[in-house]
Design an enzyme around this catalytic site. Sequence first.
Site, PDB file in Angstrom:
ATOM      1  N   SER A 103       0.823  -1.322   0.087  1.00 55.08           N
ATOM      2  CA  SER A 103      -0.035  -0.089   0.040  1.00 55.08           C
ATOM      3  C   SER A 103       1.012   1.303   0.042  1.00 55.08           C
ATOM      4  CB  SER A 103      -1.002   0.052   1.290  1.00 55.08           C
ATOM      5  OG  SER A 103      -1.995   0.753   1.149  1.00 55.08           O
ATOM      6  N   ARG A 114     -12.269   7.352   9.187  1.00 53.98           N
ATOM      7  CA  ARG A 114     -11.997   5.811   9.319  1.00 53.98           C
ATOM      8  C   ARG A 114     -12.791   4.828   8.654  1.00 53.98           C
ATOM      9  NH1 ARG A 114      -7.259   2.658   9.251  1.00 53.98           N
ATOM     10  NH2 ARG A 114      -7.524   1.157  10.488  1.00 53.98           N
ATOM     11  N   ASP A 131      -8.642  -7.054  -4.190  1.00 48.66           N
ATOM     12  CA  ASP A 131      -8.421  -5.725  -3.824  1.00 48.66           C
ATOM     13  C   ASP A 131      -9.129  -4.562  -4.696  1.00 48.66           C
ATOM     14  OD1 ASP A 131      -7.485  -3.096  -3.205  1.00 48.66           O
ATOM     15  OD2 ASP A 131      -5.215  -3.917  -3.131  1.00 48.66           O
ATOM     16  N   HIS A 173      -8.182  -5.128   0.134  1.00 45.64           N
ATOM     17  CA  HIS A 173      -6.835  -4.377   0.229  1.00 45.64           C
ATOM     18  C   HIS A 173      -6.105  -4.878   1.307  1.00 45.64           C
ATOM     19  CE1 HIS A 173      -3.542  -1.289  -0.575  1.00 45.64           C
ATOM     20  NE2 HIS A 173      -3.974  -0.815   0.634  1.00 45.64           N
ATOM     21  N   ASP A 174      -6.721  -5.130   2.394  1.00 46.99           N
ATOM     22  CA  ASP A 174      -5.993  -5.280   3.737  1.00 46.99           C
ATOM     23  C   ASP A 174      -5.655  -6.986   3.849  1.00 46.99           C
ATOM     24  OD1 ASP A 174      -6.219  -3.304   4.996  1.00 46.99           O
ATOM     25  OD2 ASP A 174      -7.845  -3.604   6.414  1.00 46.99           O
TER      26      ASP A 174
END
Length: 377
Positions: free
Chosen positions: A164, A233, A326, A355-356
Amino acid sequence: MLRLRPLARAPLRRYFSASQMKDEYGAMSDAGDTFEHDGPFTLESGEVLPHAQLRYNTYGSLNPAGTNVLLVNHALTGNSDLASWWGSMLGPTLAFDTDKYFVVSANILGSCYGSTSPTSVDPSTGEPYGKSFPSVSVRDTVKLQGKLLESLGVTSLKSVVGGSFGGMQTLEYLFTGQEFGPETRSAIPIACGSHHTGWQIGISELQRQAIYADPDWAEGEGWNAKKGLEVARQIGMISYRTSQAYEEKFGRGVQGGKIYGSDAEWDVKSYLEYQGRKFLDRFDPITYVKLTEQMDSHDISRGRGEMKAVLNSVKVPTLIVGIDSDVLYPVHEQESLRDGIQGSELVVVNSDAGHDGFLLEQEEVSKNVIRFLESIE
C-alpha cells in the site's frame, strides 16, 4: 502544547474481536530510535523543514560490507514497529530473517509515530505545526529514509518491501542509487500501482471531506475534529475490505431486532463505530489529512519522463504482489507494473479480505517473499 477537549462517547453496543473480523494491526506505539537530519530538510515542494527526524527500528545485525539489508516500509496508519503489523514474518528462518538480514523499518515523514509531523513543534512559533505543516511527498519520505540508511552504514539494500503506502515508497527506491541514497538491488512492491489514480485520490478526498465537515476543523485548530476522523476511518474500513468479507462477517445481523431508521442496530454499524472510535486513540485529524495528501502525491514518473519509459528503466529484480479482491488498488495496476518493468514477476494472492489482504494473508505473502529473496544475491 496540543489542546484537546474530551470527546463524549456513548457506550459501544458490542465489542468486535479479531475473531469476528481481523484487525490489520496489533498494539501501536512510537517506540524506537530517532534519526535527526543534519540541518534543514528541503521538500520536493520547495518548502523547508528547519528540523526533520524519523523514528525507526532495526532487527538483526549489519554485515561489515553494509549490504545484508532489508528495508520494510509501512502503510498509511502503520509505524516503524514491524512486529506490530507483520510480526509473523519477522525473526530467524522467517521472511525477514534476522539471522541473515539487517532489517530496517522507518516511520513515514509526517506520521504521528515519532517522526516530524503536524504534532511536532514549529521552531518559529514554539507551537505544534498543526494545519501549517508543509506538504510532504512520498519522494520526500524516501529521501529522508535514504539519509537514515546512510547514517546506519548501509551501502546497498538487498531488497525493499512494502504494501500500500509502503509499496509506493518501495517503488521510489527503484530509483535510489541513481538519484539519492544507497543502491537498491531488488524490490517487492505490494498492493499498489505506479501512481495514485483518480479513484484512489477520490477515496482519500472523501475521507478528508468527512474531517472538513466537522465544525472543529473550520472553527478550531483542527485537533478536535474527531467525529470527522471517526467517519473518515469508517470510509477507509469499507474501501480496505470487500463485499464478500462484510457479508460473511455481518450479513444482515442486527441487535435488538431494530431494522428501521436511525435506531437500526446492524452488526456492521456497531463494527464501524468501534473501528472509528478505536482509531481516535492512535491518530489525529490533521496528521490523517496530511498523510492522505502525501499518498496522493505518488507518481514515480513525476519529473522522470513518460511512465512507460520510467518503468522500462528499472533493471533490478522486482516481485510485484497483488490481492485478487482488492478494490482500492486493483490487480490491473500490478499487471501494469509487471508489463512495464523488464523481467519482473507478478504474484496474485487469493483472499476475500480485499486490500487489507497484504497485511492479513501473511503466510502467503511470506512464502513468496522468502522464495524471491532466495533467488537473488
